[in-house]
Design a protein around this motif. Structure first.
Motif, short mmCIF file in Angstrom:
data_model
loop_
_atom_site.label_atom_id
_atom_site.label_comp_id
_atom_site.label_asym_id
_atom_site.label_seq_id
_atom_site.Cartn_x
_atom_site.Cartn_y
_atom_site.Cartn_z
N GLY A 129 -21.56 -16.56 -5.69
CA GLY A 129 -20.59 -16.04 -4.74
C GLY A 129 -20.15 -14.65 -5.16
N PRO A 130 -18.95 -14.23 -4.76
CA PRO A 130 -17.94 -15.00 -4.00
C PRO A 130 -18.23 -15.00 -2.50
CG PRO A 130 -17.12 -12.80 -4.46
CD PRO A 130 -18.47 -12.88 -5.11
N TYR A 131 -17.64 -15.97 -1.82
CA TYR A 131 -17.76 -16.11 -0.38
C TYR A 131 -16.43 -15.77 0.26
CZ TYR A 131 -22.16 -18.38 -1.46
OH TYR A 131 -23.42 -18.64 -1.94
N ALA A 132 -16.50 -15.08 1.39
CA ALA A 132 -15.30 -14.51 1.99
C ALA A 132 -14.39 -15.55 2.62
CB ALA A 132 -15.69 -13.47 3.04
N SER A 133 -14.92 -16.73 2.95
CA SER A 133 -14.08 -17.71 3.64
C SER A 133 -14.63 -19.10 3.40
CB SER A 133 -14.06 -17.42 5.15
OG SER A 133 -15.34 -17.62 5.70
N GLY A 261 0.13 8.89 0.41
CA GLY A 261 0.47 7.87 -0.56
C GLY A 261 -0.15 6.52 -0.28
N GLU A 262 -0.99 6.43 0.76
CA GLU A 262 -1.63 5.17 1.11
C GLU A 262 -3.10 5.20 0.71
OE1 GLU A 262 -0.31 2.99 4.76
OE2 GLU A 262 0.25 5.02 5.36
N VAL A 263 -3.56 4.09 0.15
CA VAL A 263 -4.94 3.98 -0.34
C VAL A 263 -5.55 2.70 0.18
CG1 VAL A 263 -6.41 3.87 -2.39
CG2 VAL A 263 -4.32 5.25 -2.44
N GLU A 264 -6.81 2.76 0.55
CA GLU A 264 -7.57 1.56 0.92
C GLU A 264 -8.76 1.47 -0.02
OE1 GLU A 264 -7.70 -1.71 3.70
OE2 GLU A 264 -6.36 0.01 3.76
N ILE A 265 -8.88 0.35 -0.72
CA ILE A 265 -10.04 0.11 -1.59
C ILE A 265 -10.83 -1.04 -1.00
CG2 ILE A 265 -10.79 -0.72 -3.86
CD1 ILE A 265 -8.58 0.82 -5.13
N VAL A 266 -12.14 -0.86 -0.90
CA VAL A 266 -13.03 -1.91 -0.41
C VAL A 266 -13.99 -2.29 -1.53
CG1 VAL A 266 -15.06 -2.29 1.04
CG2 VAL A 266 -12.92 -1.56 2.08
N LEU A 267 -14.18 -3.58 -1.70
CA LEU A 267 -15.11 -4.10 -2.69
C LEU A 267 -16.22 -4.83 -1.94
CD1 LEU A 267 -15.23 -4.07 -5.79
CD2 LEU A 267 -14.09 -6.28 -5.79
N MET A 268 -17.45 -4.33 -2.04
CA MET A 268 -18.60 -4.98 -1.39
C MET A 268 -19.35 -5.81 -2.42
SD MET A 268 -20.11 -2.20 1.36
CE MET A 268 -21.33 -1.67 0.19
N PHE A 269 -19.69 -7.05 -2.05
CA PHE A 269 -20.38 -7.96 -2.96
C PHE A 269 -21.87 -8.01 -2.60
CE2 PHE A 269 -16.08 -9.81 -2.17
CZ PHE A 269 -15.52 -9.45 -3.39
N ILE A 270 -22.71 -7.60 -3.53
CA ILE A 270 -24.16 -7.61 -3.32
C ILE A 270 -24.77 -8.54 -4.35
CG2 ILE A 270 -26.26 -6.23 -3.40
CD1 ILE A 270 -24.56 -3.87 -2.43
N ARG A 279 -14.34 -7.13 0.73
CA ARG A 279 -12.92 -7.43 0.66
C ARG A 279 -12.15 -6.12 0.57
NH1 ARG A 279 -10.40 -11.39 -3.97
NH2 ARG A 279 -8.24 -11.39 -3.26
N SER A 280 -11.03 -6.01 1.27
CA SER A 280 -10.28 -4.76 1.28
C SER A 280 -8.89 -4.97 0.67
CB SER A 280 -10.15 -4.21 2.70
OG SER A 280 -9.46 -5.13 3.53
N PHE A 281 -8.37 -3.91 0.05
CA PHE A 281 -7.07 -3.95 -0.62
C PHE A 281 -6.26 -2.73 -0.20
CE2 PHE A 281 -10.15 -6.09 -3.23
CZ PHE A 281 -9.49 -7.21 -3.71
N PRO A 282 -5.21 -2.92 0.60
CA PRO A 282 -4.32 -1.80 0.92
C PRO A 282 -3.29 -1.59 -0.19
CG PRO A 282 -3.67 -3.75 2.15
CD PRO A 282 -4.88 -4.14 1.34
N LEU A 283 -3.10 -0.35 -0.60
CA LEU A 283 -2.21 -0.04 -1.71
C LEU A 283 -1.33 1.15 -1.38
CD1 LEU A 283 -4.92 -0.14 -4.53
CD2 LEU A 283 -3.30 -1.96 -4.04
N GLU A 284 -0.18 1.21 -2.03
CA GLU A 284 0.64 2.41 -2.02
C GLU A 284 0.57 3.01 -3.42
OE1 GLU A 284 4.57 1.74 -0.69
OE2 GLU A 284 3.98 1.06 1.31
N TRP A 285 0.19 4.29 -3.49
CA TRP A 285 -0.06 4.89 -4.81
C TRP A 285 0.06 6.40 -4.72
CZ3 TRP A 285 -0.37 2.78 -9.45
CH2 TRP A 285 -0.94 3.49 -10.51
#
Length: 614
Positions: A129-133, A261-270, A279-285
């Motif tokens: 995995g990981p599996y999204a759902s 001040g806003e950040v978006e991080i995406v993690l792609m699983f291959i 999977r996406s992560f919204p952050l303030e930074w």
């Protein structure tokens, strides 16, 4: 900047961790450095270090503590531990802290089975995995069982049945519990599952094709037909999967998009060259991106998640070497953190960055829609501010026993499950919802005052009575006017003489100082958001109450048996699955539990079968 006397010369030049504390000793920020003195000097330069958030942080700092470590890796581990402990306000916060599902298989068992788990451990088992759902996992397992019929249930449970289960009857279980397959044949199935989940479909097809040819030559036509169906099922499954040209192997690809001040991080699983999810992560930074990326990698991989062979990043942070060493030790195999400059891997990082930008745009659209809903709630309920942080409380009990409270949270209109809290009622005896609510709210708001973390709006599941309790607590803590509140009374049902519902009134919202309730338009987004918040609080309280009742029932059933402590209760439950199965077990079955002394097994059997506790 705060007027604090800091003598930088007293700080060591060694590697370590620093903690910045506020006036009330609260930890505001935790960081690590190769050279503590040089790192701290950057915070006190006249020009600052260029990071927008530093003035806000330094205005609150009153003391700095340091901890020296022998190596950078030790500093990284200590920093991560302290961030988890103190949850500092100015460190990165991965609000979306759910853990994705993985598939576990332990090849050391005689007849291994597949399990869905959320925690990846170093226990010698294989994880995929990981599996999204959950639906993605169920779909994957459905295909696997159709091709390779591994067992579904614990062997001990199935052996107590008189015949194989329904899964065997529909061809999705080979029934090793009833001797319908040998260990060698079952091992072939396991090897196929491992190869399939590892992405080696061509290898599986080659093996099955050769076995089909041999079965056909030996005129075992039913087996040959079954193998043919397996090959066709694998081919159909492979066609559904998206393949990327990344040279194969397991990779996580990090994409980053930042606006202000806003950040978006995406993690792609291959996995084995196939993109299986993201999977996406919204952050303030507002600090620099190097520190952001390093902090993200540390926080995400400190959880029980699958760690791949390679992690592709848009740039190499300063901590790259120590991060790679830490991840390699955590995984038990070499892990590479790469910032590719050319080729397929660069294109993967660029794809992840485009996904991060798209996720940011989509989130922006959703954010605007939620902001409109929050503004409608503010206007309709006459709140003093937009309720960015809404909390709802509920009380649950059965005839006054095991009373519990729950708190659920919406931040900017979205559930923040990491902020949910449960409360065991400690000061109230019997059935008194008002007193229980007073205790829960008092504990929550006093903590909020200490940590400067108060809600904008409190929603109570109840009418005027519950609202009066909340108002009294707010008044006692001098929070009236700082925290808005409303009571949400359930809709009233009007029935005819036969008990049939003929009319259901609308939800009513009671406000402090207002006699008549406010009624929101049926079907409105504002009403839906508040109903969802109320229902979630109720669900959370009920689930906690049931959990406590289950533990209490377990304790009452097993704790009275001499020689059965917490460890042996856990051992019995893991082996048999439930108290019901333990009660139904024979003396021989209890004696067969590895790690359970014969005397204790005999005591368990006598308790349920001879001492009148059946």
């Amino acid at each position: 900047m705060a007027e604090i006397e800091i003598d930088l010369k007293r700080f060591p030049t060694a590697s370590g961790v620093y903690l910045m504390r506020g006036e009330d000793e609260t930890v505001l920020y935790v960081g690590k450095a190769k050279n503590l003195r040089a790192r701290l000097r950057s915070y006190f330069n006249a020009a600052g270090d260029g990071r927008g958030q530093i003035p806000f942080l330094m205005n609150r700092v009153h003391r700095i503590d340091t901890m020296v470590t022998d190596t950078e890796k030790e500093a990284l581990i200590l920093e991560n531990t302290l961030i988890k402990k103190y949850r500092p306000r100015y460190n990165i916060n991965l609000r979306d802290d759910k853990t994705y599902l993985s598939i576990r298989l332990d090849p050391r068992e005689d007849f291994p089975a597949l399990q869905t788990v959320r925690r990846v451990r170093r226990d010698g088992a294989l994880y995929f995995g990981p599996y999204a759902s959950g639906s993605a996992v169920r779909e994957t397992l459905k295909e696997i069982y159709r091709i390779f019929p591994l067992r579904h249930y614990p062997m001990a449970t199935c052996r107590r049945r008189g015949r194989p289960c329904l899964f065997h009857q529909i061809g999705q279980c080979s029934a090793p519990c009833h001797g319908r397959i040998s260990r060698e044949e079952y091992r072939h199935l396991v090897d196929g599952v491992v190869a399939l989940l590892s992405g080696r479909e061509s290898e599986v097809v080659g093996i099955l094709t050769e076995r089909m040819r041999q079965a056909s030559e030996q005129m075992r036509f039913e087996e040959a037909a079954r193998l043919r169906d397996q090959i066709q099922a694998i081919s159909a499954t492979v066609e559904k999967q998206k393949v990327v040209e990344a040279g194969g192997g397991d990779q996580d690809v990090v994409g980053l998009h930042r606006e202000g001040g806003e950040v978006e991080i995406v993690l792609m699983f291959i996995r084995e060259g196939k993109l299986i999810g993201r999977r996406s992560f919204p952050l303030e930074w507002r600090l620099d991106e190097d520190e952001l990326l390093a902090a993200f990698l540390k926080q995400y991989y400190s959880r029980d998640v699958v760690i791949p062979d390679q992690i592709l990043v848009p740039f190499a942070p300063d901590d790259t070497d120590s991060l790679a060493v830490w991840l390699s030790e955590k995984r038990g195999r070499k892990v590479h953190i790469l910032a590719p400059q050319r080729g397929d891997k660069v294109r993967l990082v660029e794809l992840a960055a485009r996904n991060a930008e798209q996720s940011f745009r989509e989130r922006g659209s959703r954010r605007e829609a939620r902001r409109e809903v929050l503004e409608e709630i503010r206007q309709r309920l006459n709140l003093s501010r937009i309720p960015r942080r809404m909390e709802c409380f509920d009380i649950s009990h059965v005839q006054g026993s095991q009373t519990v409270g729950s708190m659920v949270v919406l931040i900017d209109g979205e559930p923040a499950s990491s902020e949910y809290r449960r409360f065991k009622i400690a000061t109230v005896d019997g059935n008194d919802d008002f007193a229980s609510m007073r205790e829960v709210l008092g504990r929550r708001l006093r903590r909020g005052l200490r940590e400067e973390d108060l809600p904008d709006f409190i929603l109570i599941d109840g009418g005027k009575g519950q609202l009066a309790v909340v108002t009294a607590v707010l008044d006692e803590l001098d929070l009236l006017g700082r925290v808005d509140v409303a009571g949400m009374a359930k809709s009233r049902v009007i029935s005819n003489m036969k008990g049939r519902v003929v009319e259901r009134s609308e939800e009513r919202f009671f406000l402090p100082g207002r006699k008549n309730p406010v009624v929101l338009r049926q079907g409105s987004a504002a009403l839906f958001m508040l109903e969802r918040l109320r229902d979630e609080a109720h669900r959370f309280a009920i689930s906690y109450h049931r959990n406590l009742r289950g533990k209490n029932a377990l304790s009452s059933a097993l704790e009275a048996i001499p020689g059965v402590g917490a460890a042996r209760r856990k051992l019995l439950l893991k082996y048999f699955g439930s108290v019901k199965n333990i009660r139904a077990a024979t003396r021989d079955e209890l004696a067969a539990v590895e790690g359970l002394p014969a005397r204790t097994a005999d005591a368990v059997y006598r308790y349920f079968h001879e001492d009148g506790h059946s």
